[in-house]
Design a protein around this motif. Structure first.
Motif, PDB file in Angstrom:
ATOM      1  N   GLU A  83      54.697  40.939  52.742  1.00  0.00           N
ATOM      2  CA  GLU A  83      53.684  40.990  53.793  1.00  0.00           C
ATOM      3  C   GLU A  83      52.470  41.828  53.412  1.00  0.00           C
ATOM      4  N   LEU A  84      52.476  42.410  52.207  1.00  0.00           N
ATOM      5  CA  LEU A  84      51.409  43.312  51.773  1.00  0.00           C
ATOM      6  C   LEU A  84      50.545  42.694  50.681  1.00  0.00           C
ATOM      7  N   ARG A 109      50.688  53.006  58.643  1.00  0.00           N
ATOM      8  CA  ARG A 109      52.098  53.416  58.525  1.00  0.00           C
ATOM      9  C   ARG A 109      52.249  54.923  58.689  1.00  0.00           C
ATOM     10  N   TYR A 163      48.307  44.511  55.759  1.00  0.00           N
ATOM     11  CA  TYR A 163      49.631  44.101  56.212  1.00  0.00           C
ATOM     12  C   TYR A 163      49.457  42.799  56.982  1.00  0.00           C
ATOM     13  N   ASN A 164      50.137  41.751  56.556  1.00  0.00           N
ATOM     14  CA  ASN A 164      50.022  40.419  57.158  1.00  0.00           C
ATOM     15  C   ASN A 164      48.572  39.933  57.209  1.00  0.00           C
ATOM     16  N   ASP A 199      45.012  46.531  60.175  1.00  0.00           N
ATOM     17  CA  ASP A 199      46.341  47.117  59.986  1.00  0.00           C
ATOM     18  C   ASP A 199      46.520  47.407  58.494  1.00  0.00           C
ATOM     19  N   ARG A 250      47.318  49.808  54.924  1.00  0.00           N
ATOM     20  CA  ARG A 250      48.284  50.735  54.350  1.00  0.00           C
ATOM     21  C   ARG A 250      47.626  51.441  53.176  1.00  0.00           C
ATOM     22  N   TYR A 277      52.064  51.773  50.463  1.00  0.00           N
ATOM     23  CA  TYR A 277      52.242  50.478  49.807  1.00  0.00           C
ATOM     24  C   TYR A 277      53.370  50.589  48.775  1.00  0.00           C
TER      25      TYR A 277
END
Length: 89
Positions: A40-41, A56, A69-70, A75, A77, A82
């Protein structure tokens, strides 16, 4: 009343559809390289260190590497999170 609940259900589905689509980065993020996705990253290299908040660890960061993320630019990281997330898989 059935149509009201159906309408609200349709409205609730909109964010889910948006989350499946790739967003454009914010204007202050100049992406110069996109790395292959890892689950997802997706890691991105920026042209210069840019400030953001990691979704996160919730810390303010300033870095040239940032992960989405997605595919969501709202969103992010940090590189540390990561790496941590990849090592947990």
């Amino acid at each position: 009343m059935a149509s009201e609940s159906r309408d609200s259900h349709e409205d609730s589905a909109v964010p889910q559809n948006d989350s499946e689509q790739t967003q454009a980065p914010p204007s202050d993020f100049e992406v110069i390289k996109v790395y292959d996705p890892k689950g997802e990253l997706t890691l991105h290299r920026l042209s210069s260190a840019t400030a953001f908040t990691c979704g996160r660890c919730n810390k303010e960061k300033k870095a040239k590497l940032v992960a989405t993320y997605n595919n969501q630019w709202n969103d992010l990281r940090c590189n540390g999170c990561y790496g941590k997330l990849l090592s947990e898989d």
